[in-house]
Design a protein around this motif. Structure first.
Motif, PDB file in Angstrom:
ATOM      1  N   MET A   7      10.463   7.164  -4.811  1.00 61.47           N
ATOM      2  CA  MET A   7       9.646   6.904  -5.996  1.00 61.47           C
ATOM      3  C   MET A   7       9.330   8.190  -6.742  1.00 61.47           C
ATOM      4  O   MET A   7       9.227   8.200  -7.974  1.00 61.47           O
ATOM      5  CB  MET A   7       8.372   6.170  -5.595  1.00 61.47           C
ATOM      6  CG  MET A   7       8.629   4.744  -5.115  1.00 61.47           C
ATOM      7  SD  MET A   7       7.132   3.804  -4.713  1.00 61.47           S
ATOM      8  CE  MET A   7       6.461   3.518  -6.354  1.00 61.47           C
ATOM      9  N   MET A   8       9.188   9.297  -6.019  1.00 57.58           N
ATOM     10  CA  MET A   8       8.971  10.578  -6.681  1.00 57.58           C
ATOM     11  C   MET A   8      10.204  10.963  -7.496  1.00 57.58           C
ATOM     12  O   MET A   8      10.098  11.413  -8.648  1.00 57.58           O
ATOM     13  CB  MET A   8       8.661  11.677  -5.661  1.00 57.58           C
ATOM     14  CG  MET A   8       8.418  13.049  -6.298  1.00 57.58           C
ATOM     15  SD  MET A   8       8.069  14.343  -5.081  1.00 57.58           S
ATOM     16  CE  MET A   8       9.678  14.521  -4.313  1.00 57.58           C
ATOM     17  N   GLY A  55       0.817  -1.206   0.000  1.00 57.73           N
ATOM     18  CA  GLY A  55       0.000   0.000   0.000  1.00 57.73           C
ATOM     19  C   GLY A  55       0.852   1.257   0.000  1.00 57.73           C
ATOM     20  O   GLY A  55       0.547   2.244  -0.691  1.00 57.73           O
ATOM     21  N   ILE A  56       1.949   1.237   0.758  1.00 57.87           N
ATOM     22  CA  ILE A  56       2.862   2.388   0.781  1.00 57.87           C
ATOM     23  C   ILE A  56       3.460   2.605  -0.606  1.00 57.87           C
ATOM     24  O   ILE A  56       3.600   3.744  -1.069  1.00 57.87           O
ATOM     25  CB  ILE A  56       3.969   2.166   1.830  1.00 57.87           C
ATOM     26  CG1 ILE A  56       3.362   2.191   3.242  1.00 57.87           C
ATOM     27  CG2 ILE A  56       5.061   3.228   1.703  1.00 57.87           C
ATOM     28  CD1 ILE A  56       4.336   1.796   4.341  1.00 57.87           C
ATOM     29  N   ALA A  57       3.800   1.504  -1.288  1.00 48.24           N
ATOM     30  CA  ALA A  57       4.321   1.618  -2.651  1.00 48.24           C
ATOM     31  C   ALA A  57       3.289   2.238  -3.586  1.00 48.24           C
ATOM     32  O   ALA A  57       3.632   2.988  -4.506  1.00 48.24           O
ATOM     33  CB  ALA A  57       4.749   0.248  -3.167  1.00 48.24           C
ATOM     34  N   ARG A  58       2.016   1.952  -3.358  1.00 45.88           N
ATOM     35  CA  ARG A  58       0.962   2.548  -4.180  1.00 45.88           C
ATOM     36  C   ARG A  58       0.887   4.051  -3.947  1.00 45.88           C
ATOM     37  O   ARG A  58       0.667   4.832  -4.886  1.00 45.88           O
ATOM     38  CB  ARG A  58      -0.376   1.878  -3.890  1.00 45.88           C
ATOM     39  CG  ARG A  58      -0.460   0.437  -4.415  1.00 45.88           C
ATOM     40  CD  ARG A  58      -1.687  -0.281  -3.903  1.00 45.88           C
ATOM     41  NE  ARG A  58      -2.925   0.346  -4.361  1.00 45.88           N
ATOM     42  CZ  ARG A  58      -4.129  -0.025  -3.957  1.00 45.88           C
ATOM     43  NH1 ARG A  58      -4.252  -1.009  -3.058  1.00 45.88           N
ATOM     44  NH2 ARG A  58      -5.209   0.582  -4.416  1.00 45.88           N
ATOM     45  N   PHE A  59       1.077   4.478  -2.701  1.00 49.08           N
ATOM     46  CA  PHE A  59       1.185   5.920  -2.437  1.00 49.08           C
ATOM     47  C   PHE A  59       2.352   6.505  -3.230  1.00 49.08           C
ATOM     48  O   PHE A  59       2.269   7.597  -3.786  1.00 49.08           O
ATOM     49  CB  PHE A  59       1.403   6.176  -0.942  1.00 49.08           C
ATOM     50  CG  PHE A  59       0.159   6.114  -0.106  1.00 49.08           C
ATOM     51  CD1 PHE A  59      -0.775   7.131  -0.147  1.00 49.08           C
ATOM     52  CD2 PHE A  59      -0.076   5.041   0.742  1.00 49.08           C
ATOM     53  CE1 PHE A  59      -1.924   7.085   0.633  1.00 49.08           C
ATOM     54  CE2 PHE A  59      -1.214   4.982   1.525  1.00 49.08           C
ATOM     55  CZ  PHE A  59      -2.144   6.005   1.469  1.00 49.08           C
ATOM     56  N   GLY A  60       3.462   5.759  -3.239  1.00 46.27           N
ATOM     57  CA  GLY A  60       4.632   6.219  -3.972  1.00 46.27           C
ATOM     58  C   GLY A  60       4.378   6.356  -5.458  1.00 46.27           C
ATOM     59  O   GLY A  60       4.920   7.261  -6.112  1.00 46.27           O
ATOM     60  N   LEU A  61       3.539   5.475  -6.028  1.00 45.74           N
ATOM     61  CA  LEU A  61       3.209   5.577  -7.444  1.00 45.74           C
ATOM     62  C   LEU A  61       2.481   6.880  -7.754  1.00 45.74           C
ATOM     63  O   LEU A  61       2.730   7.517  -8.780  1.00 45.74           O
ATOM     64  CB  LEU A  61       2.342   4.383  -7.866  1.00 45.74           C
ATOM     65  CG  LEU A  61       3.046   3.030  -8.005  1.00 45.74           C
ATOM     66  CD1 LEU A  61       2.028   1.931  -8.308  1.00 45.74           C
ATOM     67  CD2 LEU A  61       4.106   3.085  -9.100  1.00 45.74           C
TER      68      LEU A  61
END
Length: 437
Positions: A147-148, A6-12
């Motif tokens: 990721m940003m 889920g954190i990775a999805r925020f990063g996307l």
């Protein structure tokens, strides 16, 4: 609580946001200056305008507070940002035909960009703060920001590849693909990500924005933290536009070598972020986020003192290690401060959106002022001192002083009675509020 996936999805989502922003502030900025031969101040003013609009972040945060959900604000903000990004590319084509119409289109587009970044970015960070366990927030901040940056790098590489040979038609095609792709990625990433909604009483729901922001600003700790963000980010951004010219003038580096030097600095930033994120997750008792923040600010000040010395010594000074050290310390303080910002916004009270908006506005305004202030101070110092080398040294010295001031501000936050027992001294706990604060 949100999983690592889920954190990775925020990063996307953050990467998608960064992709559109870098298209406008880097690629389109360059096209306006080089291909259109416009004065550098034209895109400079447009970028500054997009930063100036971030002062409205608390208002957008208040809107998401009242609405009870963050996802609609994220989607609407990204949609607005995507329209602004494509509009900015379209304005370049219009400028070739009619400069007045093109300029009007550019102003409208950068207005949309500023509004989109503020609305989407504020709600995204509030949602992340709400749904990530406090022990994972530093790591979450590291993942999201890395990721940003990855979004910056990938977009710059792809845009650079597909824009050659350059034409405004190619620019429009590339911009359309990036903006549409980023918006689509956002829709996919946020689907089902938000669980629950903000629970507001009828009284809270009717509170006007001016009252809500006044309540947050009256909070002693939140106010000091906002001031800390402004001071530290002012110092952080002031060297953005002068480091490469400094390296070229004092050390005789070529444009390619100074670009590589920026890569060295960014490598240090990433390593500093990873260190704090990993240490805060694996060894949470090693140091609090506040202490990481103070250490990063003091280290940044020391690294800038090294650049002052580099200006005096010249080519004999180890420039790359000094720049890497500056980037590393910047990364340490930045990710620790961001993690602390999550904690400050999600402190168990209402007004999370307003709080995050206040902190985001402080950061954006500081970035908008910092780059210009650094170049202006360098120009003024050169006229007064008669030496470009001493002018750069002066800017670095002033930045070091700002970082020391930021360290003192961060160290003071949380020292009041009732906050010292918190696991993270930057966390504002409503149950520990003291009278007179």
């Amino acid at each position: 609580m949100t999983s690592w996936l889920g954190i990775a999805r925020f990063g996307l989502v953050q990467a998608a946001l960064g992709a559109i922003v870098v298209l406008t502030t880097s690629t389109i900025n360059r096209v306006m200056i080089v291909e259109l031969a416009l004065p550098a101040m034209v895109p400079g003013l447009l970028v500054t305008w997009h930063y100036a609009l971030q002062v409205l972040r608390p208002s957008w945060g208040h809107g998401s507070d009242k609405g009870g959900r963050r996802t609609p604000w994220i989607i609407a903000g990204m949609g607005t940002l995507a329209l602004g990004g494509f509009g900015a590319a379209l304005s370049v084509q219009l400028m070739q035909q009619n400069m007045v119409m093109g300029s009007i289109a550019a102003i409208v587009s950068f207005t949309l960009i500023g509004a989109g970044v503020g609305a989407a970015g504020t709600s995204l960070l509030v949602l992340l703060a709400n749904q990530v366990d406090d022990k994972r927030r530093a790591a979450a901040a590291t993942i999201v920001w890395i990721m940003m940056i990855a979004g910056f790098v990938i977009t710059a590489g792809l845009a650079g590849h597909f824009l050659d040979p350059f034409s405004t038609e190619r620019l429009l095609t590339v911009a359309a693909c990036i903006c549409a792709g980023s918006f689509l990625l956002t829709l996919i990433a946020v689907r089902g990500l938000e669980t629950g909604r903000v629970n507001l009483t009828k009284t809270e729901d009717k509170v006007p924005f001016r009252q809500a922001i006044a309540e947050v600003w009256a909070d002693h700790t939140a106010r000091r933290f906002a001031i800390f963000i402004f001071v530290s980010m002012l110092a952080y951004s002031a060297q953005d536009l002068i480091l490469e010219p400094f390296a070229g003038l004092v050390f005789g580096l070529t444009p390619g070598q100074t670009t590589s030097l920026s890569g060295v600095q960014n490598s240090g930033v990433l390593l500093g972020m990873v260190l704090v994120g990993a240490a805060s997750t694996l060894l949470p008792r090693l140091m609090t986020l506040r202490n990481w923040t103070v250490l990063g600010c003091l280290g940044s000040a020391l690294a800038l003192v090294g650049l002052v010395a580099a200006a005096q010594v010249g080519p004999g000074w180890p420039l790359k290690p000094s720049v890497f050290a500056l980037g590393f310390c910047n990364g340490v303080f930045a990710v620790a401060a961001i993690g602390s910002m999550f904690n400050m916004a999600n402190n168990g009270t209402s007004r999370e959106g307003v709080r995050m908006g206040l902190f985001g506005a402080s950061q954006a305004i500081a970035f908008g002022i910092g780059g210009f202030a650094g170049t202006a101070l360098a120009d003024v110092s050169r006229m007064v001192l008669g030496s470009p080398v001493m002018a750069y040294a002066t800017v670095f010295a002033v930045e070091a002083c700002f970082f020391i001031a930021a360290a003192l501000l961060a160290a003071a936050i949380g020292n009041r009675q009732g906050f010292g027992v918190a696991a993270n001294p930057l966390v504002l706990a409503a149950r520990h509020q003291t009278s007179g604060s």
